[in-house]
Enzyme design. Structure first.
Site: not given
Length: 409
Positions: A186, A188, A195, A319, A345
């Site tokens: 990932d 952020d 973020e 993702k 997520n």
């Protein structure tokens, strides 16, 4: 298929302890070579200049133990060390259920080690070997254990680690642990600090509204796609130049460059997947030499953000699909992949990967991942692969790339 030979009925264990110096091991084996013995096993550990060297021997039928014992006494006197001889029966083979346990602490307290090793014993496992992987900026210790179910160990040790404020990873020993070849991260709050959408929101004067939605989305309280569209709508009218300014202001997580540089040396493939924006992630991938990248794209018209997105949204399922797509492109099975993330997520890709890592993650992610890393250094993930800090720095030195000094704590 031939069966392994039966272990010898009688063995001798020679243990040498004392202050280490060059040549001790050679001198011990030179002394042993005068006798009719076979070497079955050797283990050596040196800590702060103190040596423990153990040699397991299989004596031949004609072995002369009467002459052997005084020879060891003389050797110890000559070397200035203690030498012990212990007869035994057979060569103990490690039972099944072998696993590697990696412990991280910042700092690592004795109480945490005591609690974790007690849990290992209660699970019926035996600790066969302990090595230090790093002493700074975090402490990492690896235990090789045998005789217990790795699944049970993972559950038992996770609860203990949480209570003791340490991080622990349990992985079955064997080829799969060494065969990881794709790391997907990932962006952020994982690869970079903070973020990006909140940095854009601050420039648009809507930080409070966007931050509130982001927090709830990362905790899994909101549908990611809907929450993303809601947040991006608030950015409508922001000049495209602000996106470039945010891209230049993004700060990598400490250890990110070291992690990627080390993985690339080992011929890993690296990828990033983000619920953020390609306007940020694509330049980042180019800068770091990352092989694959997937993210959402902000719609820009006449030099300003429209408040919309271009194309389908890369969400939680997206993702995981990207992880599978990158692995297929490289011919790598999912069992040989690692996924790293912090938010809800990221859950699907963490579940799909061979090793899912929650990095300074929300509670819902920590509970679902194979392991959690809660120290602020992204290169701590290398220790989960058995790569030591010494190995990292030696490779950097050989390439003329100094390893950045960790912050003084």
């Amino acid at each position: 298929m031939s069966l392994p030979p039966e272990p010898p009925a009688t063995t001798l264990l020679v243990t040498l302890t004392g202050r280490d110096r060059p040549g001790l091991t050679a001198q011990l084996f030179t002394a042993l070579s005068a006798f009719d013995v076979e070497v079955l096993d050797v283990e050596q550990v040196t800590v702060r200049g103190r040596l423990v060297l153990a040699v397991l021997l299989n004596p031949a039928p004609a072995f002369d133990e009467v002459a052997f014992r005084p020879a060891l006494v003389t050797l110890g006197e000559q070397l200035g060390v203690d030498v012990e001889l212990a007869p035994g029966h057979g060569d103990r083979r490690r039972p099944p259920g072998r696993a590697h346990i990696t412990v991280l602490g910042h700092p690592l307290r004795p109480g945490a080690v005591a609690a974790l090793t007690d849990a290992v014993a209660k699970a019926g496992a035996n600790i066969d070997r302990i090595v230090r992987l790093a002493s700074y900026p975090v402490t990492s210790i690896e235990f090789e254990v045998s005789g217990a179910d790795p699944g049970r160990l993972k559950a038992d040790l996770a609860a203990v680690a949480l209570a003791e404020g340490a991080d622990v990873a349990v992985q079955p020993s064997g080829l799969l642990r060494r065969a990881k070849r794709l790391v997907v991260m990932d962006v952020d709050s994982t690869l970079v600090q903070g973020e990006v959408i909140e940095m854009l929101a601050e420039k648009a004067g809507v930080l409070d509204q966007v931050a509130s939605v982001t927090t709830r989305a990362m905790q899994g309280e909101l549908d990611f796609a809907a929450s993303l569209r809601e947040r991006v709508r608030l950015l409508a009218g922001l000049p495209a130049s602000a996106v470039a300014e945010v891209r230049d202001a993004v700060q990598l997580t400490p250890g990110a460059r070291t992690l990627i540089r080390t993985l690339k040396r080992l011929d890993y493939r690296c990828a990033i997947v983000s619920g953020g924006f390609t306007q940020i992630t694509d330049p980042l991938a180019d800068e770091l030499g990352i092989d694959y990248a997937a993210a959402n794209t902000l719609e820009i018209a006449d030099g300003v953000l429209t408040g919309g997105l271009v194309g389908p949204i890369l969400d939680r399922a997206g993702k995981a699909a990207a992880l599978a797509r990158f692995a297929a492109a490289e011919g790598i099975p999912l069992s040989q992949t690692i996924a790293v993330g912090d938010g809800a997520n990221d859950l699907d890709m963490i579940a799909a990967a061979g090793l899912g890592v929650a990095f300074n993650a929300k509670p819902v992610v920590r509970s679902a991942a194979d392991t959690a890393v809660n120290v602020p250094y992204l290169d701590a993930i290398l220790y989960l692969l058995g790569i030591s800090r010494d190995d990292i720095e030696a490779a950097d030195a050989a390439d003329g790339t100094p390893t950045p000094a960790p912050p003084v704590r």
